[in-house]
Design a protein around this motif. Structure first.
Motif: not given
Length: 261
Positions: A76, A78-80, A82-83, A86, A132, A135-136, A139-140
């Motif tokens: 995860i 890439p998502l973190m 991005k967070q 942001n 944003a 979102f993590p 997902i988590q």
């Protein structure tokens, strides 16, 4: 007000997930024959992965949880990232947001609606998503609850010990819960650096999350606290490498502001 409603909606969603997944099958052992999407795609794969990695590590389930936690964080990542980016973008927009608040300082409904419209237009212009950061968490949460089920419903995991604690029981000395809370605070402090004073809601979350983590960790299996601690340490290192230069600028900026005064 909309942001507050969305935060409450997110908390409600998380609570619903906890209710639906935590009360139904927690006492049933997890096996390859366990049915249902939750068991087949979340709980059993986590149980299998922890068990297989433990076999590779000589039966050390505590070390296996550390390795699996790092693997999940890498997936995860890439998502973190991005967070985190942001969050940096939100910080850079704070001066413009302050100008908008000053421009639309009236408390009447039409003025506040105009403020919200202008703020959202500002976010869209710079490609910033104010939610944003949520979102993590969304997902988590399934992963976190899945860890709890995998640990509780896999006898080989729940009966093992690691360092001073049993993986399937709460930490008897409350060391892991306190470390989990402290690392959560540090990680969030780094993520919010420079913005918490300008956003009371973020400042509130800065304290609420660590307290909630400690309360849960005191009652939950120590393996879950271990997951929290390792995940937080991973995030602290990640945030430092992404926001390192900005984190160093913030204290300097504060001193400069004090000198001007």
């Amino acid at each position: 007000m909309r942001l507050k409603k969305r935060i409450l909606l997110l908390i409600g969603l998380v609570s619903l997930i906890l209710l639906l997944t935590g009360c139904s099958e927690i006492k049933q052992p997890i096996t390859p024959e366990s049915k249902g999407l939750w068991n087949e795609y979340i709980v059993y794969p986590l149980s299998w992965l922890i068990t297989e990695v433990a076999h590779l590590l000589g039966g050390l389930y505590g070390l296996s949880i550390i390795v699996v936690t790092i693997l999940i964080r890498l997936v995860i990542l890439p998502l973190m990232i991005k967070q985190t980016r942001n969050s940096k973008a939100m910080q850079s927009l704070q001066p413009e947001m302050a100008k908008l608040k000053e421009k639309y300082s009236s408390k009447d409904q039409k003025t506040q609606q105009k403020l919200q419209q202008e703020t959202m237009a500002l976010f869209q212009k710079h490609g910033v998503n104010p939610l944003a950061g949520c979102f993590p968490l969304v997902i988590q949460m399934p992963i976190l609850i899945g860890f709890y089920h995998a640990i509780s419903r896999t006898r080989a995991i729940s009966e093992q010990n690691f360092l001073w604690f049993d993986l399937g029981s709460p930490d008897p000395y409350y060391i892991l819960p306190l470390i989990a809370g402290a690392t959560t605070f540090i990680q969030q402090k780094m993520m919010m650096a420079g913005t918490e004073n300008q956003n009371p809601q973020m400042a509130m979350m800065l304290w609420m999350m660590p307290i909630m983590i400690i309360i849960f960790a005191v009652k939950f299996p120590a393996a879950l606290s271990l997951y929290w601690v390792v995940g937080n340490l991973f995030m602290i290192v990640q945030t430092y490498f992404i926001k390192g230069p900005d984190l160093k600028k913030i204290p300097a900026a504060g001193k400069a502001g004090g000198a001007k005064k």
